[in-house]
Design a protein around this motif. Structure first.
Motif, PDB file in Angstrom:
ATOM      1  N   CYS A 174     -53.756   2.500  26.265  1.00 54.91           N
ATOM      2  CA  CYS A 174     -54.736   2.463  27.367  1.00 54.91           C
ATOM      3  C   CYS A 174     -56.152   2.434  26.798  1.00 54.91           C
ATOM      4  O   CYS A 174     -56.479   3.222  25.909  1.00 54.91           O
ATOM      5  N   PHE A 191     -58.991   3.219  28.299  1.00 53.21           N
ATOM      6  CA  PHE A 191     -60.018   3.888  29.100  1.00 53.21           C
ATOM      7  C   PHE A 191     -60.509   5.226  28.577  1.00 53.21           C
ATOM      8  O   PHE A 191     -61.566   5.664  28.981  1.00 53.21           O
ATOM      9  N   CYS A 192     -59.740   5.941  27.757  1.00 53.06           N
ATOM     10  CA  CYS A 192     -60.347   7.188  27.270  1.00 53.06           C
ATOM     11  C   CYS A 192     -59.711   7.652  25.980  1.00 53.06           C
ATOM     12  O   CYS A 192     -58.689   7.122  25.538  1.00 53.06           O
ATOM     13  N   GLY A 217     -55.765   8.328  24.675  1.00 47.14           N
ATOM     14  CA  GLY A 217     -54.956   7.346  23.950  1.00 47.14           C
ATOM     15  C   GLY A 217     -53.514   7.294  24.422  1.00 47.14           C
ATOM     16  O   GLY A 217     -52.573   7.354  23.620  1.00 47.14           O
ATOM     17  N   CYS A 218     -53.326   7.150  25.727  1.00 43.44           N
ATOM     18  CA  CYS A 218     -51.960   7.085  26.268  1.00 43.44           C
ATOM     19  C   CYS A 218     -51.308   5.768  25.868  1.00 43.44           C
ATOM     20  O   CYS A 218     -51.922   4.699  25.970  1.00 43.44           O
ATOM     21  N   CYS A 257     -52.890   8.370  33.992  1.00 44.67           N
ATOM     22  CA  CYS A 257     -53.745   8.711  35.143  1.00 44.67           C
ATOM     23  C   CYS A 257     -53.997   7.445  35.949  1.00 44.67           C
ATOM     24  O   CYS A 257     -53.499   6.367  35.628  1.00 44.67           O
ATOM     25  N   GLY A 307     -55.283   4.448  33.883  1.00 45.14           N
ATOM     26  CA  GLY A 307     -54.259   3.859  33.028  1.00 45.14           C
ATOM     27  C   GLY A 307     -53.177   3.149  33.820  1.00 45.14           C
ATOM     28  O   GLY A 307     -52.587   2.173  33.356  1.00 45.14           O
ATOM     29  N   PRO A 367     -57.684  12.958  31.998  1.00 45.26           N
ATOM     30  CA  PRO A 367     -56.730  13.448  33.001  1.00 45.26           C
ATOM     31  C   PRO A 367     -55.340  13.771  32.446  1.00 45.26           C
ATOM     32  O   PRO A 367     -54.720  14.737  32.891  1.00 45.26           O
ATOM     33  N   VAL A 368     -54.853  12.984  31.511  1.00 46.98           N
ATOM     34  CA  VAL A 368     -53.513  13.286  30.989  1.00 46.98           C
ATOM     35  C   VAL A 368     -53.559  14.538  30.110  1.00 46.98           C
ATOM     36  O   VAL A 368     -52.640  15.377  30.163  1.00 46.98           O
TER      37      VAL A 368
HETATM   38 FE1  SF4 Z   1     -55.884   6.029  29.998  1.00 48.75          FE
HETATM   39 FE2  SF4 Z   1     -55.889   8.023  31.747  1.00 48.75          FE
HETATM   40 FE3  SF4 Z   1     -54.515   8.224  29.485  1.00 48.75          FE
HETATM   41 FE4  SF4 Z   1     -57.153   8.308  29.424  1.00 48.75          FE
HETATM   42  S1  SF4 Z   1     -55.802   9.807  30.391  1.00 48.75           S
HETATM   43  S2  SF4 Z   1     -55.861   7.125  28.040  1.00 48.75           S
HETATM   44  S3  SF4 Z   1     -57.675   6.879  31.047  1.00 48.75           S
HETATM   45  S4  SF4 Z   1     -54.132   6.796  31.147  1.00 48.75           S
END
Ligand code: SF4
Length: 699
Positions: free
Chosen positions: A15, A17-18, A21-22, A49, A52, A193-194
C-alpha cells in the motif's frame, strides 16, 4: 469486494499510503486495478484501512500525465493554476528525447550549487538512491532533501544523537508483548490505522495505553490515561514524569550503569521539574503526572510511540530526547515488548532516508563530512569527490532560491507548493526559478511552476523496494502499465543522468539495489531475489534465512562504548505564541481519508466522497462565541496569511485551538503555518501558530 471472476491477474505489492506498509493483492482486469485485498504481510496480517482498501482509482484518473510537457514560450505566468483539462494553454507536448534533453540542458547550464533537488518518500528505495546520487555525482554537493524534513527529522536527529540509529528499536507489532505503552503526539486511528488495530488489541487484553495529545482523539476510548496537555509543553510534562521516576527511585539502576552515559547530568537537570510546578505549565495535574510515572516505570515491558505532534516543533528534538531518556532510565529498550517507535508517515520515508535522500548523510546515515565514507561511494560510482559540507534542507533550499543562489531544481514526486510552511514564500521561490523540472503523475501545484514536466508512474505501475516504519524492506511489484507514454521513475532518472554525462547503465531496479548493497550494511543478507520470494525482510537480518530483527539494541548501542546517552532538555516556548491580535492556537495534520497534499486521495472516488470539502475543527463553545454553526465558513488569519474554510464542530479540540487538515488546495493550511525550524532537525513548527478566527458574514 469481488470474486475471482472479476479479475484476470493478482499481483502482490505494498500500500502506498502510509508508513505502516500493509501488503496488498492488486486484482487486475484489462490492465486496470479492479479492487484490492490485504494479504499476510508482517505489519498488517491481512488488515487494511479505508485508504488501502478503497483508495486506488486515482491510478486510472483522467488527469494522469501521459506525455512529457514543455512550457510554451507564450504561456501565462508561472504559478497560475493549470487546469488538467486545459493544460495546452501552458504547455506543449514533447517527445521523451526532447523533454529529457531540455530538462538536462537547463540543469547543466546552471550547474553546481545553483541546482538543488527534492526527491520523494513516495518513490522506491532504488529511486531515492538514484536521486541523491544524481545530485551528488552530477552537481558535486549535498543540496538534496525530501519530506522527512517536514515530518520526523527532529526524531531522527535525537535518535542518532542518543541511541546511534535513526530507525525504530522495535516494530509496532511488538506492542503485543508489552504491558504499558505511551502514544504521544500521534493519532494512529486516523494516520496509522492498521497499527492502531494492534494498539486496540493490546488494550483489550489488559495493556495500559497512556495517550498524550493536546487534541482529543478516538484512541482515548481505549486508554488507561488520557493526558490532554497544553500544546507545545511536551518537555515540561515529560520532564515532570521523569522527575517522579528519579525522586521515587523507580529507575533501572542496573540498565543505566550497563548501557548508558550522562545519567548524573540528566538526574541533576530533572530536579527542578517537579510535577507541582510543571502542572501549571502543561495543564496536567501533579497526581496524574505521578500516576503516569509510576505506571510506566512499573511496567515489565513498555513501548513509546510518537508522531508529528512531537516532532513538528522548534523544540521537536528536545521532545524526542525526553522520550528517549524516559525509555533509557526505565530500561525499556532492546527487549520483547519494549522500545522506541516514531511512527513514520509516508510509505517510504524510512527507506528514502536510509537511501541517503538527505543533505547530511549518504546511504545508511554515513556522514558526508567523512572523507573515507565519501571515497567509498565515489569508488563505487567511479566518480569525482563531492562536497564535504552538509547540504541545505528543504526550507533552506527555498530561502536560497529566494536569494538567487539556487536557480534550477529537480523535483521528483514532492509538492512544495502545498507542503512547505509559509507556502506563499515557497511559491514565490518556485516562480523565481530559471529552470524547474517536475516529475510526477499529475499536474500538481508545484508543476504549475514547471518548465518541463516528466510523466511518471504510480506505485502499481512499477517494481521496487520500500521500507516501512518497522524497518521492513518490502517488494512492490508492477501490476498495470503506466498510461500513455508515462514511464517508471527510475528509468526517467537514468535517462536524465545519461544526458548529464553521468554514464549510468542500470537496466532494472534490481541493478540499483545490487549497487546499494555495496555500501549499505543495513541490507546485508537482504537480496532482490530473497525479497521476490519472501516479500519482506526486516533489517538488520543476521543471515540469508533470518527474517530480520524485530527488536534491536539488546546488547548495547551503535555509539561509543556501546552506550546510549541521556541528553537533558529544557523548556523552549513555541516560536509564534498567541497574543491579543492572534489569540488562538492553530495546529495542522492529516485526516483518515486524505493523504498529504491530496494529489492522490482527492482523485480517489471513495475517499473524496467521504471527505469532499476543506474543513477545520473548532470546539462548540468557540463556534458559539463566533456566532457560527457547523457547516458555515470561518476566516483563519496568522502573521503569514489568511484562508476561509468550513467550520466543523469537534469536542476533541480545546476551546483555544483550531485543527486544520493540510490536504486541501482551496484552503491551503500552509498559507498560515510558521516556517521557524528546530535547530537540529530543521523541521518547521507546523503544530503551533498563533491564529485569529472570525466568522465570515455572507450577507
Ligand atoms: Fe495503507 Fe492503511 Fe495500511 Fe497505511 S494503514 S499502509 S494507509 S492500508
Amino acid at each position: 469486494v469481488g470474486d475471482s471472476a472479476d479479475f484476470d491477474r493478482e499481483v502482490e505489492s505494498i500500500c502506498p499510503f502510509c508508513g505502516v506498509g500493509c501488503q496488498i493483492s492488486l486484482k487486475v482486469k484489462d490492465d486496470k486495478v479492479k479492487y484490492v485485498e490485504g494479504i499476510n504481510g508482517p505489519a498488517n496480517e491481512g488488515r487494511l484501512c479505508v485508504k488501502g482498501r478503497f483508495g486506488f482509482d486515482y491510478i486510472h484518473h483522467d488527469h494522469r500525465l501521459t506525455k512529457p510537457l514543455i512550457r510554451r514560450d507564450d504561456a501565462p505566468a508561472k504559478g497560475l493554476n493549470v487546469d488538467p483539462a486545459n493544460w495546452q494553454e501552458f504547455f506543449r507536448e514533447a517527445t521523451w528525447d526532447e523533454a529529457l534533453d531540455f530538462a538536462a540542458k537547463g540543469l547543466k547550464n546552471i550547474g553546481g550549487t545553483g541546482v538543488a533537488g527534492f526527491g520523494s518518500a513516495k518513490c522506491t528505495n532504488e529511486e531515492a538512491y538514484l536521486f541523491q546520487k544524481m545530485i551528488r555525482q552530477g552537481f558535486g554537493h549535498n543540496n538534496v532533501d525530501h519530506c522527512t524534513r517536514l515530518c520526523h527529522a527532529s526524531s531522527v536527529a535525537a535518535l542518532m544523537e542518543n541511541v546511534g540509529s535513526g530507525a525504530v528499536t522495535a516494530t509496532f507489532n511488538e506492542i503485543e508483548n508489552a504491558d504499558v505503552a505511551i502514544a504521544i503526539g500521534c493519532n494512529p486511528i486516523e494516520n496509522h490505522p492498521v497499527a492502531a488495530t494492534y494498539f486496540k488489541q493490546f488494550t483489550k487484553r489488559g495493556g495500559k495505553l497512556i495517550v498524550m495529545d493536546p487534541r482529543g482523539q478516538a484512541l482515548k476510548r481505549f486508554s488507561s490515561h488520557m493526558l490532554q496537555f497544553r500544546p507545545g509543553t511536551d518537555v515540561s510534562m515529560l520532564n515532570a514524569i521523569m522527575h517522579v521516576i528519579v525522586e521515587e527511585e523507580l529507575y533501572d539502576k542496573q540498565y543505566i550503569e550497563a548501557y548508558t552515559e550522562n545519567w548524573e547530568a540528566e538526574k541533576e537537570h530533572l530536579k527542578d521539574f517537579t510535577p507541582e510546578k510543571m502542572a501549571e505549565v502543561c495543564g496536567i495535574d501533579a497526581e496524574t503526572l505521578r500516576d503516569v510515572a509510576r505506571t510506566f516505570a512499573g511496567a515489565n515491558a513498555a513501548m513509546i510511540f510518537w508522531g508529528m505532534g512531537v516532532s513538528q516543533h522548534i523544540h521537536g528534538t528536545d521532545n524526542s530526547r525526553c522520550l528517549i531518556s524516559l525509555a533509557l532510565m526505565t530500561g525499556q529498550v532492546g527487549r520483547a515488548g519494549a522500545g522506541l517507535h516514531p511512527l513514520r508517515g509516508q510509505n517510504n520515508v524510512q527507506g528514502a532516508s536510509d537511501a541517503g535522500l538527505v543533505p547530511m548523510f549518504l546511504p545508511d546515515y554515513q556522514s558526508v563530512m567523512n572523507d573515507g565514507v565519501r571515497s567509498a561511494f565515489t569508488d563505487v560510482w567511479k566518480s569525482e569527490d563531492f562536497s564535504n559540507q552538509k547540504g541545505l534542507t528543504v526550507t533552506e533550499i527555498m530561502d536560497a532560491v529566494h536569494d538567487g543562489d539556487i536557480k534550477g531544481m529537480y523535483v521528483l514526486g514532492e509538492n512544495p507548493a502545498m507542503s512547505d510552511p509559509d507556502v506563499e514564500h515557497a511559491r514565490d521561490a518556485l516562480a523565481k526559478l530559471e529552470h524547474l523540472v517536475v516529475q510526477d503523475i499529475f499536474i500538481t501545484e508545484t508543476a504549475n511552476y514547471a518548465d518541463v514536466i516528466l510523466p511518471a508512474s504510480a506505485f502499481a505501475e512499477k517494481s521496487g523496494t520500500v521500507t516501512n516504519t518497522n524497518r521492513q524492506v518490502q517488494m512492490g511489484r508492477a501490476a498495470v502499465s503506466p498510461p500513455g507514454e508515462a514511464r517508471e521513475d527510475w528509468w526517467i532518472e537514468v535517462e536524465l543522468a545519461k544526458r548529464l554525462g553521468l554514464g549510468w547503465e542500470y537496466t532494472s531496479p534490481a541493478d540499483v539495489f545490487a549497487e546499494m548493497k555495496l555500501n549499505m550494511r543495513s541490507l546485508d543478507n537482504i537480496t532482490w531475489d530473497r525479497l521476490e520470494d519472501e516479500n519482506a525482510v526486516t533489517y538488520p537480518s543476521l543471515s540469508p534465512t533470518d527474517p530480520g530483527q524485530a527488536i534491536v539494541f539488546a546488547d548495547g548501542f551503535p555509539r561509543p562504548d556501546g552506550r546510549a546517552r541521556f541528553t537533558p532538555a529544557s523548556i523552549i516556548a513555541p516560536d509564534d505564541v498567541p497574543d491579543a491580535e492572534y489569540p488562538m492556537i492553530l495546529t495542522t495534520g492529516r485526516q483518515l481519508e486524505h493523504w498529504h497534499t491530496g494529489s492522490m486521495t482527492r482523485r480517489s472516488t471513495v475517499l473524496d466522497g467521504l471527505e469532499p470539502e476543506a474543513n477545520c475543527s473548532l470546539h462548540p463553545s468557540t463556534l458559539r462565541k463566533l456566532g457560527v454553526v457547523a457547516g458555515e465558513a470561518v476566516r483563519l488569519t496568522t502573521k503569514r496569511g489568511s484562508i476561509e474554510i468550513m467550520a466543523r464542530e469537534d469536542r476533541a479540540v480545546s476551546p483555544d485551538m483550531v485543527f486544520l487538515p493540510f490536504a486541501y488546495v482551496e484552503a491551503a493550511a500552509n498559507i498560515l503555518t510558521n516556517p521557524a525550524v528546530d535547530p537540529y532537525g530543521k523541521i518547521p513548527e507546523f503544530k503551533f501558530s498563533a491564529v485569529k478566527v472570525e466568522a465570515v458574514k455572507t450577507s
